[in-house]
Scaffold this motif. Structure first.
Motif, mmCIF file in Angstrom:
data_model
loop_
_atom_site.group_PDB
_atom_site.id
_atom_site.type_symbol
_atom_site.label_atom_id
_atom_site.label_comp_id
_atom_site.label_asym_id
_atom_site.label_seq_id
_atom_site.Cartn_x
_atom_site.Cartn_y
_atom_site.Cartn_z
ATOM 1 N N MET A 1 0.834 -1.184 0.000
ATOM 2 C CA MET A 1 0.000 0.000 0.000
ATOM 3 C C MET A 1 0.874 1.241 0.000
ATOM 4 O O MET A 1 2.022 1.223 0.412
ATOM 5 C CB MET A 1 -0.928 0.019 1.219
ATOM 6 C CG MET A 1 -1.933 -1.130 1.248
ATOM 7 S SD MET A 1 -3.003 -1.045 2.691
ATOM 8 C CE MET A 1 -3.899 0.428 2.323
ATOM 9 N N CYS A 2 0.315 2.329 -0.488
ATOM 10 C CA CYS A 2 1.046 3.578 -0.626
ATOM 11 C C CYS A 2 0.401 4.635 0.247
ATOM 12 O O CYS A 2 -0.792 4.573 0.538
ATOM 13 C CB CYS A 2 1.063 4.040 -2.087
ATOM 14 S SG CYS A 2 1.847 2.840 -3.195
ATOM 15 N N PHE A 4 -1.381 8.154 1.285
ATOM 16 C CA PHE A 4 -2.379 8.952 0.588
ATOM 17 C C PHE A 4 -2.943 9.993 1.552
ATOM 18 O O PHE A 4 -2.767 9.921 2.756
ATOM 19 C CB PHE A 4 -3.498 8.078 0.017
ATOM 20 C CG PHE A 4 -4.299 7.332 1.041
ATOM 21 C CD1 PHE A 4 -5.486 7.874 1.529
ATOM 22 C CD2 PHE A 4 -3.874 6.092 1.510
ATOM 23 C CE1 PHE A 4 -6.219 7.191 2.480
ATOM 24 C CE2 PHE A 4 -4.614 5.416 2.455
ATOM 25 C CZ PHE A 4 -5.789 5.954 2.945
ATOM 26 N N LYS A 47 -6.718 10.983 -1.953
ATOM 27 C CA LYS A 47 -5.740 11.286 -2.984
ATOM 28 C C LYS A 47 -4.461 10.511 -2.711
ATOM 29 O O LYS A 47 -3.891 10.589 -1.618
ATOM 30 C CB LYS A 47 -5.448 12.792 -3.018
ATOM 31 C CG LYS A 47 -4.439 13.195 -4.067
ATOM 32 C CD LYS A 47 -4.199 14.703 -4.032
ATOM 33 C CE LYS A 47 -3.160 15.108 -5.059
ATOM 34 N NZ LYS A 47 -2.895 16.584 -5.002
ATOM 35 N N SER A 48 -4.013 9.746 -3.710
ATOM 36 C CA SER A 48 -2.808 8.938 -3.564
ATOM 37 C C SER A 48 -1.569 9.804 -3.696
ATOM 38 O O SER A 48 -1.512 10.727 -4.514
ATOM 39 C CB SER A 48 -2.781 7.827 -4.620
ATOM 40 O OG SER A 48 -1.558 7.121 -4.577
ATOM 41 N N HIS A 53 -0.264 6.773 -11.710
ATOM 42 C CA HIS A 53 -0.681 5.484 -12.259
ATOM 43 C C HIS A 53 -0.617 4.364 -11.227
ATOM 44 O O HIS A 53 -0.544 3.179 -11.595
ATOM 45 C CB HIS A 53 0.205 5.109 -13.446
ATOM 46 C CG HIS A 53 0.188 6.134 -14.548
ATOM 47 N ND1 HIS A 53 -0.916 6.359 -15.346
ATOM 48 C CD2 HIS A 53 1.153 6.999 -14.954
ATOM 49 C CE1 HIS A 53 -0.646 7.312 -16.218
ATOM 50 N NE2 HIS A 53 0.606 7.731 -16.010
ATOM 51 N N VAL A 54 -0.613 4.691 -9.949
ATOM 52 C CA VAL A 54 -0.529 3.697 -8.894
ATOM 53 C C VAL A 54 -1.886 3.632 -8.192
ATOM 54 O O VAL A 54 -2.423 4.658 -7.757
ATOM 55 C CB VAL A 54 0.579 4.037 -7.891
ATOM 56 C CG1 VAL A 54 0.611 2.994 -6.774
ATOM 57 C CG2 VAL A 54 1.920 4.129 -8.601
ATOM 58 N N SER A 55 -2.450 2.443 -8.103
ATOM 59 C CA SER A 55 -3.731 2.231 -7.447
ATOM 60 C C SER A 55 -3.519 2.050 -5.955
ATOM 61 O O SER A 55 -2.569 1.390 -5.526
ATOM 62 C CB SER A 55 -4.442 1.007 -8.023
ATOM 63 O OG SER A 55 -4.687 1.171 -9.411
ATOM 64 N N VAL A 56 -4.397 2.633 -5.190
ATOM 65 C CA VAL A 56 -4.332 2.556 -3.745
ATOM 66 C C VAL A 56 -5.680 2.051 -3.238
ATOM 67 O O VAL A 56 -6.727 2.604 -3.605
ATOM 68 C CB VAL A 56 -4.004 3.928 -3.108
ATOM 69 C CG1 VAL A 56 -4.023 3.826 -1.592
ATOM 70 C CG2 VAL A 56 -2.645 4.427 -3.590
ATOM 71 N N ALA A 57 -5.660 1.013 -2.453
ATOM 72 C CA ALA A 57 -6.881 0.479 -1.850
ATOM 73 C C ALA A 57 -6.916 0.871 -0.382
ATOM 74 O O ALA A 57 -5.895 0.826 0.308
ATOM 75 C CB ALA A 57 -6.918 -1.041 -1.994
#
Length: 535
Positions: A1-2, A4, A47-48, A53-57
């Motif tokens: 995960m990233c 956000f 907001k990531s 282009h990176v998806s964050v759940a």
């Protein structure tokens, strides 16, 4: 995960946002919103921070902790006054407590009461003028157990252009030395955490704070241009030094809640005016004589009484210049022109006597009536002077005079201070005059007027004065030099009319018939009009 961002904000209006950044190995973050807005959705935006282009759940859990308000219900009062309109606070209805029971912490339906909600009546008095008061009385009971809350309905969309005035007063005998009545005024939601904080801050709003004590029994708050929303007045009794003293203490607070267009009606040195822009109605003070401020109370640049009287004398006495065109008009038998100049002099004098602020004021009629008559007289004076210079036939001249007056009256009703309301008809009259002069030049094969003395000593000075007056009126007149430039405008307007009026015909008597009247009918010939009348 990233990592956000999460943005929390109310839908409309948006005061400010709460930003929560989720980082770290656990990726768990919390945000506490005390007293979130009532009756409104909250918008959450994620907001990531990892890139485009990176998806964050992520998952979100919202927990709402609330309590039930104790509503002071005056249903019988409403039934006894069915014709009186009101807006009452909405909420869960519960049995109406008496004043002796307000301090008890009673549980209804499993939840404790957290506030006493006083129903408030809204009375619309006038444009941007509203009166709020509790349903049964002007006093509100305040105690230490829970806040006493009043909801002020300012969400109609037409209430943001005035000033919200809140005045509170407490009886000195009801407040002890160690007690303090804290007051918070907030929009969207009330402040309820008096036991833990006194900063009047809710989830999205920094409120206004007031306090009442034995040394300060009165408090007043003025909020100019309040936000379109429901406003809340929260009051609670606190004892910073001895909390046990507040357990049984109760204080009656008298409230005066108003929404007014202008504070104190702008005082003696201002005028309250209403402005409409993009569908919104605003009220403000137009200050005079150098006064400034929200209610024209700042006298840092104000004029002295002597300066105010001097300004009044300049603006009123400068109209005496109209005596010159009045005298010439009567001498040359231009009685209609003389009456119009007298009308202008009279209303311009008393309009400017009424227009002044402070002590040097004299109003013989309503201010709006005097202003309208002054503007109308000025425009018609220019109109009739140019028509008189054109030397038209009497019938055509008086028809144009009447039509021009009606056009001036209509245009001033549409926009009283529009420059083209005066310049448009005057330019049309000027075109008529030039056309008649050119026609006479072609018909007589000679320049008109024929006398060079008329051009040098009358027309050129009159035209110069009229041009200078128009220049001052349209481009040089400001609020700082108004007293001087407008007085010069009066003198130039009257002086140009005196110079430009056509001379009296020396070869023909001014009246319609030169013979003496006899006891029988006779036909008299008027050489100027080429008409025959029966006398």
């Amino acid at each position: 995960m990233c990592p956000f961002h999460r943005h929390f904000s109310p839908t409309l209006p948006s005061n400010f946002q709460k930003v929560l950044t989720c980082t770290g190995p656990a990726w768990v973050c919390h945000l506490l919103l005390p007293s979130p807005p009532w009756d409104r959705w909250l918008q959450v935006t994620a907001k990531s921070l990892a890139g485009p282009h990176v998806s964050v759940a992520f998952s979100a859990v919202v927990t709402l902790t609330a309590c039930r308000p104790w509503i002071v219900n005056f249903k019988q009062l409403l039934q006894s006054s069915p014709n009186q309109s009101c807006n009452a606070s909405t909420g869960l209805l519960s049995p109406s407590p008496g004043y002796q029971d307000l301090g008890r912490n009673i549980r209804v339906g499993g939840g404790p009461f957290c506030l006493v909600n006083y129903q408030v009546m809204r009375e619309d008095m006038d444009v941007v003028s509203v009166h709020f008061r509790p349903m049964d009385r002007v006093s509100v009971l305040v105690h230490s157990g829970m806040p006493s809350v009043m909801r002020l309905y300012l969400n109609t969309g037409m209430d943001s252009g005035g000033s919200l005035t809140i005045s509170l007063w407490a009886n000195k005998s009801m407040i002890s030395n160690n007690t303090l009545v804290m007051v918070c005024v907030n929009a969207a939601s009330p402040f309820l955490l008096f036991n833990t904080s006194l900063n009047c801050t809710t989830a999205f709003f920094q409120g206004y704070s007031l306090s009442l004590s034995t040394s300060s029994r009165k408090a007043k708050l003025i909020i100019p241009y309040p936000e379109t929303d429901n406003w809340y007045l929260s009051l609670q009794l606190v004892c910073p030094q001895s909390p046990e003293e507040c357990e049984k203490a109760k204080v009656l607070i008298e409230t005066t809640l108003y929404l007014v267009p202008c504070l104190d009606d702008c005082g003696p040195y201002g005028q309250c005016i209403l402005l409409r822009r993009h569908g919104y109605l605003y009220a403000g003070c137009s200050c005079k004589a150098g006064w400034r401020g929200w209610s024209c109370t700042d006298n840092s640049t104000a004029q002295s009484t002597a300066q105010q009287r001097m300004a009044t004398l300049l603006l009123t006495l400068s109209n005496l210049m109209f005596l010159a065109p009045i005298t010439l008009s009567v001498y040359r038998c231009l009685l209609v022109e003389a009456s119009i100049y007298a009308y202008t002099m009279f209303f311009s004098t008393f309009y400017h006597a009424c227009d002044q602020p402070g002590e040097a004021v004299l109003c013989i009629l309503n201010y709006d009536t005097l202003q309208y008559c002054d503007f109308l007289g000025s425009g018609v004076s220019i109109w009739v002077t140019i028509l008189c210079m054109a030397r038209l036939k009497a019938a055509l001249k008086y028809v144009l005079l009447l039509l021009g007056t009606l056009v001036f009256a209509m245009s001033l009703q549409l926009d009283r201070r529009g420059a083209w309301n005066m310049m448009g008809p005057c330019l049309f009259a000027f075109v008529i005059m030039v056309t008649m002069w050119v026609y006479r030049c072609g018909h007589r094969r000679h320049c008109y007027p024929t006398s060079w003395q008329r051009w040098v000593f009358y027309l050129l000075p009159g035209i110069s004065m009229a041009a200078l007056a128009i220049t001052i009126y349209t481009s040089m007149m400001t609020s700082d030099n108004y007293y001087y430039t407008h007085s010069i405008w009066h003198m130039l307007l009257a002086g140009s009319a005196a110079f430009l009026l056509p001379p009296r015909d020396k070869h023909v008597e001014p009246w319609a018939c030169s013979q003496k009247f006899t006891c029988h009918y006779q036909i008299c010939k008027n050489h100027r009009e080429e008409l025959y009348t029966v006398t």
